[in-house]
Design a protein around this motif. Sequence first.
Motif, PDB file in Angstrom:
ATOM      1  N   LEU A 137     -58.196 -29.333 -43.086  1.00  0.00           N
ATOM      2  CA  LEU A 137     -58.499 -27.955 -42.715  1.00  0.00           C
ATOM      3  C   LEU A 137     -59.469 -27.929 -41.534  1.00  0.00           C
ATOM      4  CD1 LEU A 137     -58.491 -24.852 -43.297  1.00  0.00           C
ATOM      5  CD2 LEU A 137     -60.482 -25.274 -44.780  1.00  0.00           C
ATOM      6  N   THR A 138     -59.184 -27.045 -40.572  1.00  0.00           N
ATOM      7  CA  THR A 138     -60.050 -26.836 -39.417  1.00  0.00           C
ATOM      8  C   THR A 138     -60.625 -25.431 -39.482  1.00  0.00           C
ATOM      9  OG1 THR A 138     -58.723 -28.311 -38.033  1.00  0.00           O
ATOM     10  CG2 THR A 138     -60.159 -26.761 -36.888  1.00  0.00           C
ATOM     11  N   VAL A 139     -61.895 -25.295 -39.120  1.00  0.00           N
ATOM     12  CA  VAL A 139     -62.533 -23.990 -39.053  1.00  0.00           C
ATOM     13  C   VAL A 139     -62.813 -23.667 -37.593  1.00  0.00           C
ATOM     14  CG1 VAL A 139     -64.528 -22.599 -39.712  1.00  0.00           C
ATOM     15  CG2 VAL A 139     -63.563 -24.249 -41.335  1.00  0.00           C
ATOM     16  N   ARG A 140     -62.312 -22.528 -37.122  1.00  0.00           N
ATOM     17  CA  ARG A 140     -62.558 -22.072 -35.752  1.00  0.00           C
ATOM     18  C   ARG A 140     -63.375 -20.787 -35.825  1.00  0.00           C
ATOM     19  NH1 ARG A 140     -58.737 -24.374 -32.134  1.00  0.00           N
ATOM     20  NH2 ARG A 140     -60.088 -23.490 -30.519  1.00  0.00           N
ATOM     21  N   HIS A 141     -64.508 -20.779 -35.161  1.00  0.00           N
ATOM     22  CA  HIS A 141     -65.338 -19.578 -35.143  1.00  0.00           C
ATOM     23  C   HIS A 141     -64.851 -18.666 -34.020  1.00  0.00           C
ATOM     24  CE1 HIS A 141     -68.017 -22.302 -37.468  1.00  0.00           C
ATOM     25  NE2 HIS A 141     -68.157 -21.199 -38.170  1.00  0.00           N
ATOM     26  N   ALA A 142     -63.777 -17.971 -34.340  1.00  0.00           N
ATOM     27  CA  ALA A 142     -63.134 -17.096 -33.361  1.00  0.00           C
ATOM     28  C   ALA A 142     -62.337 -16.043 -34.118  1.00  0.00           C
ATOM     29  CB  ALA A 142     -62.213 -17.893 -32.441  1.00  0.00           C
ATOM     30  N   ARG A 143     -61.994 -14.957 -33.398  1.00  0.00           N
ATOM     31  CA  ARG A 143     -61.228 -13.868 -34.006  1.00  0.00           C
ATOM     32  C   ARG A 143     -60.021 -13.581 -33.110  1.00  0.00           C
ATOM     33  NH1 ARG A 143     -64.392  -8.632 -36.409  1.00  0.00           N
ATOM     34  NH2 ARG A 143     -62.985  -8.256 -38.174  1.00  0.00           N
ATOM     35  N   PRO A 144     -58.811 -14.037 -33.495  1.00  0.00           N
ATOM     36  CA  PRO A 144     -57.634 -13.778 -32.661  1.00  0.00           C
ATOM     37  C   PRO A 144     -57.472 -12.291 -32.354  1.00  0.00           C
ATOM     38  CG  PRO A 144     -57.107 -15.371 -34.351  1.00  0.00           C
ATOM     39  CD  PRO A 144     -58.481 -14.863 -34.670  1.00  0.00           C
ATOM     40  N   HIS A 145     -57.166 -12.008 -31.092  1.00  0.00           N
ATOM     41  CA  HIS A 145     -57.055 -10.614 -30.665  1.00  0.00           C
ATOM     42  C   HIS A 145     -55.615 -10.163 -30.431  1.00  0.00           C
ATOM     43  CE1 HIS A 145     -56.290 -12.036 -26.554  1.00  0.00           C
ATOM     44  NE2 HIS A 145     -57.334 -12.844 -26.703  1.00  0.00           N
ATOM     45  N   THR A 146     -54.673 -11.125 -30.345  1.00  0.00           N
ATOM     46  CA  THR A 146     -53.277 -10.758 -30.120  1.00  0.00           C
ATOM     47  C   THR A 146     -52.369 -11.693 -30.902  1.00  0.00           C
ATOM     48  OG1 THR A 146     -53.820 -10.011 -27.873  1.00  0.00           O
ATOM     49  CG2 THR A 146     -51.486 -10.350 -28.385  1.00  0.00           C
ATOM     50  N   LEU A 147     -51.433 -11.127 -31.646  1.00  0.00           N
ATOM     51  CA  LEU A 147     -50.420 -11.905 -32.359  1.00  0.00           C
ATOM     52  C   LEU A 147     -49.045 -11.476 -31.890  1.00  0.00           C
ATOM     53  CD1 LEU A 147     -52.986 -12.169 -34.238  1.00  0.00           C
ATOM     54  CD2 LEU A 147     -51.382 -12.422 -36.132  1.00  0.00           C
ATOM     55  N   ALA A 148     -48.148 -12.457 -31.738  1.00  0.00           N
ATOM     56  CA  ALA A 148     -46.780 -12.179 -31.296  1.00  0.00           C
ATOM     57  C   ALA A 148     -45.837 -13.120 -32.032  1.00  0.00           C
ATOM     58  CB  ALA A 148     -46.653 -12.365 -29.784  1.00  0.00           C
ATOM     59  N   PRO A 149     -44.548 -12.742 -32.139  1.00  0.00           N
ATOM     60  CA  PRO A 149     -43.591 -13.650 -32.791  1.00  0.00           C
ATOM     61  C   PRO A 149     -43.507 -14.980 -32.051  1.00  0.00           C
ATOM     62  CG  PRO A 149     -42.656 -11.456 -32.515  1.00  0.00           C
ATOM     63  CD  PRO A 149     -43.921 -11.478 -31.732  1.00  0.00           C
ATOM     64  N   GLY A 150     -43.291 -16.066 -32.798  1.00  0.00           N
ATOM     65  CA  GLY A 150     -43.109 -17.369 -32.191  1.00  0.00           C
ATOM     66  C   GLY A 150     -41.716 -17.512 -31.597  1.00  0.00           C
ATOM     67  N   PRO A 151     -41.385 -18.696 -31.088  1.00  0.00           N
ATOM     68  CA  PRO A 151     -40.057 -18.932 -30.490  1.00  0.00           C
ATOM     69  C   PRO A 151     -38.930 -18.614 -31.473  1.00  0.00           C
ATOM     70  CG  PRO A 151     -41.553 -20.759 -30.032  1.00  0.00           C
ATOM     71  CD  PRO A 151     -42.254 -19.886 -31.022  1.00  0.00           C
ATOM     72  N   ASP A 152     -37.926 -17.897 -30.973  1.00  0.00           N
ATOM     73  CA  ASP A 152     -36.760 -17.511 -31.785  1.00  0.00           C
ATOM     74  C   ASP A 152     -37.150 -16.674 -33.000  1.00  0.00           C
ATOM     75  OD1 ASP A 152     -35.069 -19.001 -30.055  1.00  0.00           O
ATOM     76  OD2 ASP A 152     -35.553 -20.837 -31.171  1.00  0.00           O
ATOM     77  N   GLY A 153     -38.293 -15.993 -32.914  1.00  0.00           N
ATOM     78  CA  GLY A 153     -38.712 -15.122 -34.015  1.00  0.00           C
ATOM     79  C   GLY A 153     -39.267 -15.856 -35.211  1.00  0.00           C
ATOM     80  N   ARG A 154     -39.493 -17.166 -35.077  1.00  0.00           N
ATOM     81  CA  ARG A 154     -40.032 -17.956 -36.182  1.00  0.00           C
ATOM     82  C   ARG A 154     -41.480 -18.319 -35.890  1.00  0.00           C
ATOM     83  NH1 ARG A 154     -35.791 -22.755 -36.577  1.00  0.00           N
ATOM     84  NH2 ARG A 154     -37.300 -23.471 -38.155  1.00  0.00           N
ATOM     85  N   GLY A 155     -42.328 -18.151 -36.877  1.00  0.00           N
ATOM     86  CA  GLY A 155     -43.735 -18.454 -36.687  1.00  0.00           C
ATOM     87  C   GLY A 155     -44.458 -17.348 -35.936  1.00  0.00           C
ATOM     88  N   VAL A 156     -45.689 -17.640 -35.573  1.00  0.00           N
ATOM     89  CA  VAL A 156     -46.557 -16.644 -34.941  1.00  0.00           C
ATOM     90  C   VAL A 156     -47.348 -17.305 -33.823  1.00  0.00           C
ATOM     91  CG1 VAL A 156     -48.321 -14.880 -35.307  1.00  0.00           C
ATOM     92  CG2 VAL A 156     -46.809 -15.533 -37.197  1.00  0.00           C
ATOM     93  N   SER A 157     -47.420 -16.639 -32.690  1.00  0.00           N
ATOM     94  CA  SER A 157     -48.247 -17.077 -31.572  1.00  0.00           C
ATOM     95  C   SER A 157     -49.551 -16.282 -31.588  1.00  0.00           C
ATOM     96  CB  SER A 157     -47.516 -16.863 -30.246  1.00  0.00           C
ATOM     97  OG  SER A 157     -48.348 -17.171 -29.151  1.00  0.00           O
ATOM     98  N   LEU A 158     -50.684 -16.998 -31.539  1.00  0.00           N
ATOM     99  CA  LEU A 158     -51.996 -16.352 -31.580  1.00  0.00           C
ATOM    100  C   LEU A 158     -52.739 -16.583 -30.273  1.00  0.00           C
ATOM    101  CD1 LEU A 158     -51.648 -18.257 -34.438  1.00  0.00           C
ATOM    102  CD2 LEU A 158     -53.519 -16.768 -35.101  1.00  0.00           C
ATOM    103  N   ARG A 159     -53.420 -15.553 -29.812  1.00  0.00           N
ATOM    104  CA  ARG A 159     -54.314 -15.678 -28.666  1.00  0.00           C
ATOM    105  C   ARG A 159     -55.721 -15.319 -29.118  1.00  0.00           C
ATOM    106  NH1 ARG A 159     -52.166 -12.107 -23.952  1.00  0.00           N
ATOM    107  NH2 ARG A 159     -54.038 -13.008 -22.961  1.00  0.00           N
ATOM    108  N   PHE A 160     -56.669 -16.141 -28.670  1.00  0.00           N
ATOM    109  CA  PHE A 160     -58.053 -15.924 -29.080  1.00  0.00           C
ATOM    110  C   PHE A 160     -58.985 -16.546 -28.057  1.00  0.00           C
ATOM    111  CE2 PHE A 160     -56.519 -19.852 -30.909  1.00  0.00           C
ATOM    112  CZ  PHE A 160     -57.553 -20.759 -30.731  1.00  0.00           C
TER     113      PHE A 160
END
Length: 688
Positions: free
Chosen positions: A231-254
Motif C-alpha cells: 500500500l502507498t499513501v499519497r498526500h494529495a487530493r485528485p481533482h479530475t477523474l476520467a474513464p480509462g482506456p476503452d472505458g475500463r479503469g479510471v484516470s486520475l489527475r492530482f
Amino acid sequence: MDIRERLPVLVAGGGLAGLRAALDLAGAGCAVLLVEAGTRLGGGLAHIAALAQTGQSPGPLLAALIDDVQAQPRIAVLPERRLESVTGQSGDFCATLGRPGQEAKEQVRAAAVILATGCAPFHPGTLDFLGYGVIPDVITSLALETKLAGDAGPACPSDGRAPATVAFLQCVGSRLLHPVKRPACSATCCAVSVQQALALGPGRSTIFAIDLRTQVAGTQEALTRAQARGLTVRHARPHTLAPGPDGRGVSLRFVDETGKECQETVDLVVLAVGVGVSAANRAMAQASEVALSRHGFVRRDPFSPAATSRPGVFVAGTLGGPGEASLAAIQGSAAAQAALAASGPADAPDETAAAVLVVGGGAAGLTCALALAACGRSVTLVEATDRLGGNPRKHPTVWKGRETRQAITGMAQAVLAHPGISVALSSRLEGIAPGPDGGLTAGIVGPGGGRDVAFGAAVLAPGGGEARVDEYLLGRDPRVLTQLEYENWRRAHPEPGDAPQSVVFIQCVGSRQEQGYTACARVCCAQALCAAVEAKKSRPDAQAAVFYRDITTAGESEELYAEARRLGVLFFRYTPEQPPRVERLGSELAVTGEDLLLGRSVRLRPDLVVLAVPLVPSGVSGLAALFEVPTDPLGFLLPAHPVLAPVDLPRPGLFAAGLCLGPKPLDETVAEAQAAAMRAQAFLANRP
C-alpha cells in the motif's frame, strides 16, 4: 416510584448505540420502547465486513446482541417507525411516530428519550468531478464493503475482472468547503480504507489523503501491515477523474506533495464517503427543540456527553458527531445511564443494594462515582494521591468550550459532598478476596490504616500520564517541553505578552512507531492546535509552527485545524525517515526540517519547543495482576471486546473507563465512565 411503574424510556434508532442503550436499560429494570425506521435492527454495523479494531466481521456478535434485545421482555421493538418530534417534559414526554407511506401518526409516552438515529452517508454524485454514476469503475467505500462481505469478492464494474490497482480517495463529502459545505471530518473513513486495502490483499493500492488519520484503535498497526504488503499513501487530493482506456479503469489527475501535476490510471477508484445528519433527523431534532451544532449534529457538552440542550432527551452515536463503532456502544450505555437517572433519580443510596468499588479519582472515577450514586448505588472511591482530579486537575486548557480545572473541581466537590460516596485518599488496594453474596472484598490501606470493603462490582479508572521520551533535548534543555508542561507554563504566564514570540510543536514524538508505542496517541494534534491558536490570538505577530506526519482532528475538531491555518500557523509535514532535528546553536534553539512543498530545508529558531508525547497508563499493571485481567502490548487494560463491550473487562463484574483503556479526549473519558457505571448497574441488577 418503583422502577417498574414508571413510563418507558424511548430509544430512537436500532443501530449499535440504540441496541446497547435499550439492553442496558432493560437490564437495570426499565421498560423500553425501541423505535427503528427500517425493517431490521443493526444499523450501519450490519454492513461492515471487518472491524478496524479486530480485523474480524462483527456479524456473529451483532446478531447475538440483536437476539438478546428481541428476547428481553422489557423491550418492545417498533420497526418501520420514525421519530418525528418530542413534546412534553422530562418524566412525561409525548413522542410522535410516523410510518412510511402513512399519514396517520402514533403517539407514545415516555419518561426519557434517547436519540440514536445515526447519520446518512454522503452521495458523491453531488461532486461531478469524481465521475460517480458516470465512470463505471468509480464506486463508494460502502459498495466495496458490501462486496468484501460477500462470497464473490470485489470486481471492476466495467468488465467484471478483479482489480489489480485500486485508488482510495479520502474525504469525499467531508473536510470540504466547496462546492458543498461539509467541513467536519467523518472520523472513520481512513480506518475503513486501510482495512479495505488490507482485505484486498497484496497489490498496488494507493490511498490519496490530505491527512491519513489513524486514531481509531488498531488502524496504525493495520496501516503498517498494509504498507508492508504494497500500500502507498499519497498526500494529495485528485481533482479530475476520467474513464480509462476503452472505458475500463479510471484516470486520475492530482497535484502531489511537491506541487507537481501528476496523472495515473487505476483499475478501480473507491470513494471514502463521509457522513452527515439527514434532513429527516435534522427536522426531528428541530421539531423536538434539541439544539444542533454548526455542522448539523446534536450539540453536546464535553462533561455531559449524553445530554442534549433539552432535559430528559439524550443522544448516542453519530447523531451527536462522527465516531467509530466502539464509541457508539460507549455512548449508548452512557445515554442509558443518564436516562435511568433522569427517569427516577435516587434521593439517597439504597443501603441494601450491593456497593461498587471505583479505583481512581480522575475525571473517569469522579464521573463514574457520581453516575452510580445518582442511581442509588453506594460507592467507595479509592485514589492513590492526596487530591481528587487526576490529569484534568493539572491540565489548564479549555476543552471544547469548557475550562477543565473548573469543571473537574466541581465534580470533585460533588463527590466529597455526596452521602452515598465514601472517598479514600492516599490509599491503595492491597488484596481482593471473595466477599458476601457472591461479591468481593477489597483490602484498602491508607493513612489511617487498613480496612476491608465489600462490593458487588468494580470500575477501574486509574488514569494515565505523559510518557517520558529521550528525544529532541527533552530533559536536557528547559526550553523543550511536553504539551502538558507547556500548558502549565502558560497558566503561570497568562498575559498575552507572555506568549512566546516563536514556538514550534513537534507531533508524533514516541508514537505511531513500527516497534514500541505503535498506536496513534489520539489527542496530541488537537492539543497542539489549541495551544498554537492561543499563542497566535495572544500575540498575532508570533510565529507558531507545527511539524507533523498527519494532523488528526477527527469530527468537529476539524474547525480547530481550519482556524489555525487562518491565523497563520505554519505547517511542515515530515516523514518517519526524515524527522525534524532540534539542536542548540550557541545560546539559541534551532529546529531544522524539510518543507516538502518547496523542496528545501527550513530552519526555525524558536523560544520554546513543545513535544507531543503519547499518553501511557498509570498503575494499571498492579491492578491488572490484582484483579486477574489482561493488558495489551502497550500496557492498557484489554476489554472483553473492543467494539461491542468496550468498557467491560473479561472478568464478570469488572469494568473500566478512561486512560487505562487507551488514549482518548476528555469527553470520551467522561462517556466511558458513564457507560461503565451503567454496565455495573445492569450487572448488579441481574445478579442472583
